[in-house]
Design a protein around this motif. Structure first.
Motif, short mmCIF file in Angstrom:
data_model
loop_
_atom_site.label_atom_id
_atom_site.label_comp_id
_atom_site.label_asym_id
_atom_site.label_seq_id
_atom_site.Cartn_x
_atom_site.Cartn_y
_atom_site.Cartn_z
N GLU A 139 -1.34 0.14 -13.21
CA GLU A 139 -2.08 -1.07 -12.88
C GLU A 139 -1.26 -1.82 -11.84
N VAL A 140 -1.94 -2.42 -10.88
CA VAL A 140 -1.25 -3.25 -9.88
C VAL A 140 -1.32 -4.71 -10.35
N ARG A 141 -0.15 -5.31 -10.48
CA ARG A 141 -0.05 -6.70 -10.89
C ARG A 141 0.98 -7.36 -9.98
N PRO A 142 0.55 -7.78 -8.78
CA PRO A 142 1.51 -8.26 -7.78
C PRO A 142 2.26 -9.52 -8.20
N SER A 143 3.47 -9.60 -7.72
CA SER A 143 4.31 -10.76 -7.95
C SER A 143 4.05 -11.78 -6.84
N ARG A 167 14.51 -7.97 -8.62
CA ARG A 167 14.57 -8.71 -9.89
C ARG A 167 13.69 -9.95 -9.86
N VAL A 168 13.74 -10.70 -8.75
CA VAL A 168 12.93 -11.91 -8.62
C VAL A 168 11.45 -11.56 -8.72
N LYS A 169 11.05 -10.48 -8.06
CA LYS A 169 9.66 -10.04 -8.16
C LYS A 169 9.30 -9.71 -9.60
N ALA A 170 10.19 -8.98 -10.28
CA ALA A 170 9.93 -8.56 -11.67
C ALA A 170 9.84 -9.76 -12.60
N GLU A 171 10.69 -10.75 -12.38
CA GLU A 171 10.69 -11.93 -13.24
C GLU A 171 9.38 -12.70 -13.18
N ASN A 172 8.63 -12.55 -12.09
CA ASN A 172 7.39 -13.28 -11.90
C ASN A 172 6.16 -12.54 -12.43
N VAL A 173 6.37 -11.40 -13.08
CA VAL A 173 5.25 -10.64 -13.63
C VAL A 173 5.49 -10.44 -15.12
N LYS A 174 4.52 -10.82 -15.91
CA LYS A 174 4.61 -10.70 -17.37
C LYS A 174 4.27 -9.27 -17.79
N VAL A 175 5.02 -8.74 -18.77
CA VAL A 175 4.74 -7.42 -19.30
C VAL A 175 4.49 -7.50 -20.79
N ASP A 176 3.59 -6.65 -21.26
CA ASP A 176 3.31 -6.55 -22.68
C ASP A 176 4.26 -5.55 -23.33
N PRO A 205 0.82 -1.22 0.00
CA PRO A 205 0.00 0.00 0.00
C PRO A 205 0.85 1.27 0.00
N ARG A 206 2.05 1.19 0.59
CA ARG A 206 2.92 2.36 0.63
C ARG A 206 3.45 2.71 -0.76
N ARG A 207 3.88 1.72 -1.52
CA ARG A 207 4.37 1.99 -2.88
C ARG A 207 3.24 2.52 -3.76
N LYS A 208 2.08 1.94 -3.60
CA LYS A 208 0.91 2.40 -4.36
C LYS A 208 0.61 3.86 -4.02
N GLU A 209 0.59 4.20 -2.75
CA GLU A 209 0.33 5.58 -2.31
C GLU A 209 1.37 6.55 -2.86
N LEU A 210 2.64 6.15 -2.85
CA LEU A 210 3.70 7.04 -3.33
C LEU A 210 3.56 7.32 -4.82
N LEU A 211 3.27 6.28 -5.60
CA LEU A 211 3.08 6.50 -7.05
C LEU A 211 1.86 7.38 -7.31
N GLU A 212 0.79 7.18 -6.54
CA GLU A 212 -0.39 8.04 -6.69
C GLU A 212 -0.07 9.47 -6.30
N LEU A 213 0.69 9.64 -5.22
CA LEU A 213 1.11 10.98 -4.77
C LEU A 213 1.86 11.72 -5.87
N ALA A 214 2.68 10.99 -6.61
CA ALA A 214 3.46 11.60 -7.69
C ALA A 214 2.64 11.82 -8.97
N GLY A 215 1.42 11.30 -9.00
CA GLY A 215 0.55 11.53 -10.15
C GLY A 215 0.60 10.47 -11.23
N TYR A 216 1.13 9.30 -10.92
CA TYR A 216 1.20 8.24 -11.93
C TYR A 216 -0.10 7.46 -11.99
N GLU A 217 -0.47 7.08 -13.20
CA GLU A 217 -1.54 6.12 -13.40
C GLU A 217 -0.87 4.78 -13.64
#
Length: 188
Positions: free
Chosen positions: A25-29, A50-59, A11-23
């Motif tokens: 999608e949340v796709r948890p690893s 890196r391990v977290k990133a490897e477990n999430v597919k990106v288009d 929730p903290r990372r989500k709040e920080l990105l929202e605070l900065a004005g980013y849109e």
């Protein structure tokens, strides 16, 4: 246009990105967050991100942001406390000392993987047993590296910091913004 994906349920990372004005999608690893014994903290956070990133597919038009934060006292990584006893132990260790907080970030596209880490030093005031017990009763020690959150009631323990406050919260926001800009993602 590129889209940002947050590879975290934090929730903290989500709040920080929202605070900065980013849109985004949340796709948890669902990665196992395991580090080798003796791994230096700056390597550990990069490995975990890196391990977290490897477990999430990106288009093709997506940039994935994965991150991890650890608290380090005297060279020892303090994870998220398992129980009251461990939370109490961590806070006693951190009392009246300076410790380090490392946050590792991984930015992944379908073609590239970039990582970086940020280190911040945090100095605590001397904590009484009553302060520690009261903090533990709030429930704020759970799910936080080192057993405290600087953005909440744990802020009352902090005498000073040297470095990036938002990195201690869980995401070095200004550095992330610069890296995302380089990848073609801008806040709204």
């Amino acid at each position: 246009m590129k889209r940002l994906v947050l590879g975290s349920q934090s929730p903290r990372r989500k709040e920080l990105l929202e605070l900065a004005g980013y849109e985004f999608e949340v796709r948890p690893s669902n990665a196992d967050e395991v580090i080798e014994e003796g791994m230096p903290p700056e390597e550990a956070v990069l490995h975990l991100a890196r391990v977290k990133a490897e477990n999430v597919k990106v288009d093709e038009n997506e940039v994935l942001l994965a991150s991890d934060t650890v608290v380090v006292y005297n060279g020892e990584i303090l994870g998220k406390p398992k129980d009251d006893q461990e939370a109490r132990k961590y806070l006693r260790l951190l009392s009246d000392t300076t410790h380090e907080v490392y946050t590792g970030v991984c930015l992944k596209t379908n073609q590239t993987v970039d990582t970086f880490d940020v280190k911040t030093e945090v100095t605590f005031f001397r904590l009484s047993e009553n302060e520690i017990d009261a903090y533990i009763r709030t429930g704020d020690a759970w799910d936080k590296a080192g057993g405290y959150g600087i953005q909440g009631k744990g802020s009352l323990f902090v005498e000073k910091i040297h470095g990036d406050y938002y990195s201690v919260v869980g995401l070095p926001l200004s550095r992330v913004a610069r890296e995302l800009k380089r990848l073609g993602i801008f806040p709204e």
